[in-house]
Design an enzyme around this catalytic site. Sequence first.
Site, PDB file in Angstrom:
ATOM      1  N   CYS A 130       0.813  -1.231   0.000  1.00 54.28           N
ATOM      2  CA  CYS A 130       0.000   0.000   0.000  1.00 54.28           C
ATOM      3  C   CYS A 130       0.838   1.269   0.000  1.00 54.28           C
ATOM      4  O   CYS A 130       0.586   2.192  -0.782  1.00 54.28           O
ATOM      5  CB  CYS A 130      -0.934   0.010   1.209  1.00 54.28           C
ATOM      6  SG  CYS A 130      -0.141  -0.482   2.757  1.00 54.28           S
ATOM      7  N   HIS A 243      -3.325   6.434   4.258  1.00 53.96           N
ATOM      8  CA  HIS A 243      -1.899   6.540   4.585  1.00 53.96           C
ATOM      9  C   HIS A 243      -1.380   7.895   4.099  1.00 53.96           C
ATOM     10  O   HIS A 243      -1.710   8.321   2.995  1.00 53.96           O
ATOM     11  CB  HIS A 243      -1.093   5.461   3.855  1.00 53.96           C
ATOM     12  CG  HIS A 243      -1.245   4.070   4.410  1.00 53.96           C
ATOM     13  ND1 HIS A 243      -1.987   3.780   5.528  1.00 53.96           N
ATOM     14  CD2 HIS A 243      -0.707   2.890   3.991  1.00 53.96           C
ATOM     15  CE1 HIS A 243      -1.916   2.460   5.768  1.00 53.96           C
ATOM     16  NE2 HIS A 243      -1.156   1.903   4.846  1.00 53.96           N
TER      17      HIS A 243
END
EC number: 1.2.1.11
Lengths: 344, 344
Positions: A130, A243
């Site tokens: 990710c 994130h």
Amino acid sequence: MTRELRIGVVGATGAVGREILKILEQREFPATTVKALASSRSAGQELPFKGGHLVVEELDENSFNDLDLALFSAGGSTSEKFAPIAARSGCVVVDNSSAWRMDPEVPLVVPEVNPDDLSRHRGIIANPNCSTIQMVVVLKPLHDAGKIKRVVVSTYQAVSGTGQKAIKELESQVRQMFNMQEPEPEVYPHRIAFNCLPHIDVFLDNDYTKEEMKMVLETQKIMGDETIRLTATTVRVPVFYGHSESVNVETEKKITSAEARVILSQAPGVQVLDNPREKIYPMPIHAAGEDLTFVGRIREDESIPNGLNLWIVADNLRKGAALNAVQIAEVLLDRDLIRVDDAL
Amino acid sequence: MTRELRIGVVGATGAVGREILKILEQREFPATTVKALASSRSAGQELPFKGGHLVVEELDENSFNDLDLALFSAGGSTSEKFAPIAARSGCVVVDNSSAWRMDPEVPLVVPEVNPDDLSRHRGIIANPNCSTIQMVVVLKPLHDAGKIKRVVVSTYQAVSGTGQKAIKELESQVRQMFNMQEPEPEVYPHRIAFNCLPHIDVFLDNDYTKEEMKMVLETQKIMGDETIRLTATTVRVPVFYGHSESVNVETEKKITSAEARVILSQAPGVQVLDNPREKIYPMPIHAAGEDLTFVGRIREDESIPNGLNLWIVADNLRKGAALNAVQIAEVLLDRDLIRVDDAL
């Protein structure tokens, strides 16, 4: 003549698996059949899909016999065991675990960056980590413009990257603390509520975490350039979704911040959010649920001649995992890289 | 013969002011009188001190007539107005705001780093920015060992750095969200609960925040070396107490991670917490309430020949503000740099 396209979602009940189902529906992915697969523990569970629901089936060696494509998001050991079984039975695998990413036979793909690598697939394609995905969609156009020499990245990663259990852990720890109880950590080694953990995935012999080394090695592989030097510090923060990354980039050729804004505003999959005077910059609460990778706080780094600072945020479950996997599947279809039998 | 030492705490009711009172008590600071000063709004309030309490007095031009030393923590405009008044009346000021820090006449001091700068004070001494203090106590011994060329820092800063109101804002936003209400931000421009804000202090013309430029300029001034190049990205995270920093350091001379551990374990005010295999590294929840600056995740940066990555955490209200100010006062006393009248 219609084409059948039968797909499976392995690990369908997990945080990423659920997101994959949502995205298949939202993007009207042209599957004729969608099968939800998971371990025996989750078999029989119902998952919402296209107004109805899918009943989760138990994953076994025969699950892939009638599938053309499988999107795996069930952890490394499941992928190691079942991805080759699927591939052998003619079912193409897009795998979200780290099991196959650094295998030289396996393409590691971000569709905006290296879609052409898909043409050499041999049944298994790896979906990157990710934190790597959202960084490389931003770095690629800068690399094309000025050749990246070195990257220093520090991450601010959401608990959803760890999975459903970690989402629940953050929530319950906060509730306990507000009730004057000291929470016991279970998923993480220490409390995550109102804390920062400089520890994601396991520690390796060089004292870096596996997450940090993934960012180094996967970036070089996806960008197809092992001369890009990179160092990473990855940190878990008490955020549910999204994130964030503070990225310092040194290029061979000077890129001004004005040039970087133009380059990035034309980059596929990227949206520039960079108007500090209006207090506009990327943030996890705005990136959650979005498909784009957001970049802002674009500044020339005055400590070196050719440096830029960037702040990059994306939904780690979508672009960082589920969306990227579905986008890979879309390119595979588009380029006829899945063996799909023509039905009568 | 006893010595009288009459001190004032300006901004005594704020987050840092309260911490200063706590630290004066804990360290048995040899004050004969302690006066709590604040704006008229807070006058009359009682603050706990040494088992009893102090009644807050309103700050005015005459507050300093009978004081030898004043610890200011009441914001830039209060310091700009009252610090010169105090200094003129013979009361030495240790100021926690950013008002005087870059004034060439004013020493900017971290006692472990540049205590000797105190000898040239002319009545006002500046206490550095919280995120700078904890970084320089770690950088100084590395600079002495290998000469620092460049630093890339990304911060993870607690809301208590903004003050009491921000502590309440994080708490109330979390409570509201758990009651299914969307909180309205007041102190910060956006929600801080379960979010990251890449925005601390105001934005400047170069698109850096003032906080980021403080880290650059204050570090050079404290270290007494303007050749140290530095670039910073400062980020607010949903943590109550304790600032964390991901610091990448490039040195002229190679320092291995083993050497760095030895150097830092001998450094004043620093504690090395670096045993990844045992999951030991600095974290805000452990740093809160502590006087030391903690450093861990010490790794050689393999992207350059002479690089190190560090993870630095300290209590931003203590070492980052109140404790450093009291430590400055202790050095001033110790070196006879406060004019204290000998009493009969």
